[in-house]
Motif scaffolding. Structure first.
Motif, PDB file in Angstrom:
ATOM      1  N   PRO A  14      -3.691  -1.952  -8.403  1.00 65.09           N
ATOM      2  CA  PRO A  14      -2.406  -1.491  -7.778  1.00 65.09           C
ATOM      3  C   PRO A  14      -1.046  -1.273  -8.834  1.00 65.09           C
ATOM      4  O   PRO A  14      -0.181  -2.393  -8.721  1.00 65.09           O
ATOM      5  CB  PRO A  14      -2.184  -2.564  -6.627  1.00 65.09           C
ATOM      6  CG  PRO A  14      -2.661  -3.723  -7.231  1.00 65.09           C
ATOM      7  CD  PRO A  14      -4.005  -3.402  -8.077  1.00 65.09           C
ATOM      8  N   TRP A  60       2.412   1.906  -3.444  1.00 66.13           N
ATOM      9  CA  TRP A  60       1.278   2.293  -4.238  1.00 66.13           C
ATOM     10  C   TRP A  60       1.035   3.926  -4.007  1.00 66.13           C
ATOM     11  O   TRP A  60       0.999   4.619  -5.015  1.00 66.13           O
ATOM     12  CB  TRP A  60       0.069   1.679  -4.037  1.00 66.13           C
ATOM     13  CG  TRP A  60      -1.042   1.763  -5.240  1.00 66.13           C
ATOM     14  CD1 TRP A  60      -0.875   2.389  -6.387  1.00 66.13           C
ATOM     15  CD2 TRP A  60      -2.191   1.315  -5.213  1.00 66.13           C
ATOM     16  NE1 TRP A  60      -2.034   1.901  -7.058  1.00 66.13           N
ATOM     17  CE2 TRP A  60      -2.811   1.673  -6.386  1.00 66.13           C
ATOM     18  CE3 TRP A  60      -2.923   0.587  -4.246  1.00 66.13           C
ATOM     19  CZ2 TRP A  60      -4.273   1.520  -6.834  1.00 66.13           C
ATOM     20  CZ3 TRP A  60      -4.612   0.320  -4.672  1.00 66.13           C
ATOM     21  CH2 TRP A  60      -5.060   0.796  -5.579  1.00 66.13           C
ATOM     22  N   GLN A  61       0.843   4.455  -2.890  1.00 67.06           N
ATOM     23  CA  GLN A  61       0.680   5.860  -2.357  1.00 67.06           C
ATOM     24  C   GLN A  61       1.867   6.642  -3.057  1.00 67.06           C
ATOM     25  O   GLN A  61       1.723   7.741  -3.452  1.00 67.06           O
ATOM     26  CB  GLN A  61       0.337   5.853  -1.102  1.00 67.06           C
ATOM     27  CG  GLN A  61      -0.760   5.291  -0.279  1.00 67.06           C
ATOM     28  CD  GLN A  61      -0.858   5.313   1.041  1.00 67.06           C
ATOM     29  OE1 GLN A  61      -0.110   5.775   1.837  1.00 67.06           O
ATOM     30  NE2 GLN A  61      -2.029   4.681   1.539  1.00 67.06           N
ATOM     31  N   PHE A  62       3.116   6.031  -2.651  1.00 65.88           N
ATOM     32  CA  PHE A  62       4.221   6.839  -2.982  1.00 65.88           C
ATOM     33  C   PHE A  62       4.198   7.153  -4.544  1.00 65.88           C
ATOM     34  O   PHE A  62       4.927   7.897  -4.920  1.00 65.88           O
ATOM     35  CB  PHE A  62       5.475   6.167  -2.266  1.00 65.88           C
ATOM     36  CG  PHE A  62       6.817   6.686  -2.649  1.00 65.88           C
ATOM     37  CD1 PHE A  62       7.036   8.072  -2.214  1.00 65.88           C
ATOM     38  CD2 PHE A  62       7.723   6.064  -3.379  1.00 65.88           C
ATOM     39  CE1 PHE A  62       8.160   8.678  -2.620  1.00 65.88           C
ATOM     40  CE2 PHE A  62       9.181   6.800  -3.694  1.00 65.88           C
ATOM     41  CZ  PHE A  62       9.102   8.179  -3.194  1.00 65.88           C
ATOM     42  N   SER A  63       4.024   5.997  -5.148  1.00 62.22           N
ATOM     43  CA  SER A  63       3.883   6.136  -6.533  1.00 62.22           C
ATOM     44  C   SER A  63       2.964   6.971  -7.122  1.00 62.22           C
ATOM     45  O   SER A  63       3.309   7.693  -8.203  1.00 62.22           O
ATOM     46  CB  SER A  63       3.768   4.660  -7.180  1.00 62.22           C
ATOM     47  OG  SER A  63       4.614   3.504  -7.086  1.00 62.22           O
ATOM     48  N   ALA A  64       2.090   7.013  -6.574  1.00 62.90           N
ATOM     49  CA  ALA A  64       1.013   7.993  -6.987  1.00 62.90           C
ATOM     50  C   ALA A  64       1.483   9.526  -6.754  1.00 62.90           C
ATOM     51  O   ALA A  64       1.237  10.402  -7.585  1.00 62.90           O
ATOM     52  CB  ALA A  64      -0.406   7.932  -6.382  1.00 62.90           C
ATOM     53  N   LEU A  65       2.124   9.752  -5.694  1.00 63.78           N
ATOM     54  CA  LEU A  65       2.924  11.042  -5.505  1.00 63.78           C
ATOM     55  C   LEU A  65       3.582  11.376  -6.477  1.00 63.78           C
ATOM     56  O   LEU A  65       3.725  12.472  -7.022  1.00 63.78           O
ATOM     57  CB  LEU A  65       3.088  10.854  -4.043  1.00 63.78           C
ATOM     58  CG  LEU A  65       2.519  11.217  -3.013  1.00 63.78           C
ATOM     59  CD1 LEU A  65       2.999  11.059  -1.463  1.00 63.78           C
ATOM     60  CD2 LEU A  65       1.400  12.395  -2.941  1.00 63.78           C
ATOM     61  N   THR A 118       2.201   0.356  -9.524  1.00 67.90           N
ATOM     62  CA  THR A 118       3.067   1.134  -9.082  1.00 67.90           C
ATOM     63  C   THR A 118       4.396   1.376 -10.181  1.00 67.90           C
ATOM     64  O   THR A 118       4.456   0.847 -10.867  1.00 67.90           O
ATOM     65  CB  THR A 118       3.771   0.396  -7.923  1.00 67.90           C
ATOM     66  OG1 THR A 118       4.738  -0.665  -8.296  1.00 67.90           O
ATOM     67  CG2 THR A 118       2.757  -0.127  -7.167  1.00 67.90           C
ATOM     68  N   PRO A 146       0.777  -1.202   0.104  1.00 67.74           N
ATOM     69  CA  PRO A 146      -0.031   0.011  -0.029  1.00 67.74           C
ATOM     70  C   PRO A 146       0.660   1.261  -0.092  1.00 67.74           C
ATOM     71  O   PRO A 146       0.435   2.066  -0.684  1.00 67.74           O
ATOM     72  CB  PRO A 146      -0.913  -0.244   1.293  1.00 67.74           C
ATOM     73  CG  PRO A 146      -0.956  -1.569   1.609  1.00 67.74           C
ATOM     74  CD  PRO A 146       0.541  -2.107   1.254  1.00 67.74           C
ATOM     75  N   LYS A 147       1.954   1.116   0.825  1.00 66.35           N
ATOM     76  CA  LYS A 147       2.854   2.549   1.001  1.00 66.35           C
ATOM     77  C   LYS A 147       3.490   2.830  -0.388  1.00 66.35           C
ATOM     78  O   LYS A 147       3.549   3.968  -0.945  1.00 66.35           O
ATOM     79  CB  LYS A 147       3.691   2.332   2.044  1.00 66.35           C
ATOM     80  CG  LYS A 147       3.073   2.349   3.272  1.00 66.35           C
ATOM     81  CD  LYS A 147       4.223   2.367   4.366  1.00 66.35           C
ATOM     82  CE  LYS A 147       3.630   2.570   5.916  1.00 66.35           C
ATOM     83  NZ  LYS A 147       4.946   2.599   6.974  1.00 66.35           N
ATOM     84  N   TRP A 206      -4.953   3.529 -10.015  1.00 64.89           N
ATOM     85  CA  TRP A 206      -5.727   4.018  -8.701  1.00 64.89           C
ATOM     86  C   TRP A 206      -7.310   4.264  -8.980  1.00 64.89           C
ATOM     87  O   TRP A 206      -7.913   3.776  -7.980  1.00 64.89           O
ATOM     88  CB  TRP A 206      -4.975   5.429  -8.244  1.00 64.89           C
ATOM     89  CG  TRP A 206      -5.302   5.764  -7.017  1.00 64.89           C
ATOM     90  CD1 TRP A 206      -6.570   6.466  -6.457  1.00 64.89           C
ATOM     91  CD2 TRP A 206      -4.621   5.824  -5.626  1.00 64.89           C
ATOM     92  NE1 TRP A 206      -6.660   6.686  -5.335  1.00 64.89           N
ATOM     93  CE2 TRP A 206      -5.504   6.366  -4.631  1.00 64.89           C
ATOM     94  CE3 TRP A 206      -3.205   5.184  -5.405  1.00 64.89           C
ATOM     95  CZ2 TRP A 206      -4.866   6.549  -3.468  1.00 64.89           C
ATOM     96  CZ3 TRP A 206      -2.775   5.457  -4.189  1.00 64.89           C
ATOM     97  CH2 TRP A 206      -3.424   6.148  -3.032  1.00 64.89           C
TER      98      TRP A 206
END
Length: 353
Positions: free
Chosen positions: A302, A159-164, A304, A156-157, A297
């Protein structure tokens, strides 16, 4: 290159094969061959537009519509949950454009002209953007490796980092457009073609736009069939998914850039050729890849930017080699051959991966 239009017969054939549920291998081959002439049509139409707009905007348009094929294929693969294929197609597009397409263009142009000259300032800016893209791929991968080393669930982290990271890369791409089309447009005006005859558009603007839109729709339909048959092909042919994603899909998806970049290089229009090859790579790395992450997303898929170690290293090597070759603002057929040789080595490595 007009003989490629004969392959348009595979467009309706693919529709028949899919509708009648023929063998997936036949559907894969037919859709693969159908995309090639459609990409050629897109390339021809964008080259017509480039004659009206100049090499800067022309290269951007060619890269955008050429990458539309790649984006469509990747979106269908993403929706099907083929994450490795999507990531591999991004890697393949990057190394394919800057090694295979640019190498072939420089080699072909170098056989006709002893020395090929281009705007080294623009080339340097584009390779600098590619280095930023490498950072965008390397840092998420390093972050995931570090988290796994600590024994922390990284999914999950990452994935979130990749989105940023994706948002940052898109903002940089937008800034690049402002730089190229507004604040420093004079750098991209081009001084090429001084050795060639003046060319005038042969298509009307409505015709060019119509061909672009029609080809894009047909490519979307062919891509759906192509992606649907990939899993069967990997098993029946014994090919690694990574090879299909890195080599096969990008070669077909970027066929428009391949043909147009080589054609204009043989006319000694290296600014436009580099604008297509390197500009397309920049767009894939800073726009297409981030858009796919954000699309994943939105779709609950998911995806990344944490790529396989070998993929990241391959991109780093490709960008480094191209950076050394374009820094002096001129090239020749031997340097084009070097790029092709590098691509060949990586292609074999992915086949044996």
């Amino acid at each position: 290159m007009k003989f490629l239009y004969a392959l348009l017969v595979f467009v309706p054939l693919t529709g028949v094969a899919h509708g009648l549920h023929w063998d997936p291998t036949l559907q894969f081959v037919a859709s693969l061959l159908a995309i090639v002439p459609l990409a050629k049509l897109m390339g021809s139409a964008t080259e017509e537009v480039a004659l009206r707009t100049g090499p800067g905007i022309g290269g951007l348009l060619n890269a955008t519509f050429g990458n539309a094929t790649e984006l469509i294929i990747a979106l269908f693969a993403l929706n099907a949950g083929l994450y490795k294929i999507v990531q591999a197609s991004i890697t393949g597009s990057i190394i394919g454009n800057i090694l295979f397409v640019l190498g072939l263009a420089i080699f072909a142009g170098g056989l006709r002209y002893p020395s090929l000259h281009f705007n080294r300032t623009v080339a340097g800016l584009n390779t600098s953007l590619l280095m930023l893209a490498v950072v965008g791929l390397l840092v998420p991968a390093a972050y995931e490796w570090h988290m796994k080393h600590l024994g922390v669930a990284a999914g999950p982290k990452v994935w979130q980092f990749s989105a940023l990271v994706a948002v940052v890369l898109i903002l940089v791409y937008v800034a690049n457009l402002v730089f190229a089309l507004r604040t420093h447009a004079d750098l991209y005006a081009g001084g090429e073609g001084q050795h060639d005859e003046h060319e005038t558009p042969t298509w009307s603007m409505p015709l060019a736009v119509g061909v672009l839109l029609g080809s894009t729709v047909l490519v979307a339909l062919m891509s759906e069939v192509l992606v649907g048959s990939i899993e069967h092909v990997t098993k029946s042919w014994g090919l690694p998914e990574l090879f299909i994603g890195v080599i096969l899909v990008p070669i077909v998806g970027n066929a428009a850039e391949h043909m147009t970049a080589v054609t204009v290089a043989m006319k000694n229009k290296m600014d436009l050729s580099l604008g297509i090859a390197i500009g397309s790579t920049t767009q894939i790395a800073l726009l297409i890849a981030p858009v796919l992450v954000l699309a994943g997303w939105a779709m609950g898929k998911p995806l990344t930017l944490s790529f396989d170690v070998f993929e990241v290293v391959s991109v780093m090597m490709a960008v480094a080699v191209v950076n050394f070759i374009v820094l002096d603002g001129e090239s020749n057929w031997l340097e084009g051959l070097m790029l092709l040789a590098t691509y060949g080595i990586l292609a074999v490595a992915f086949l044996l991966h």
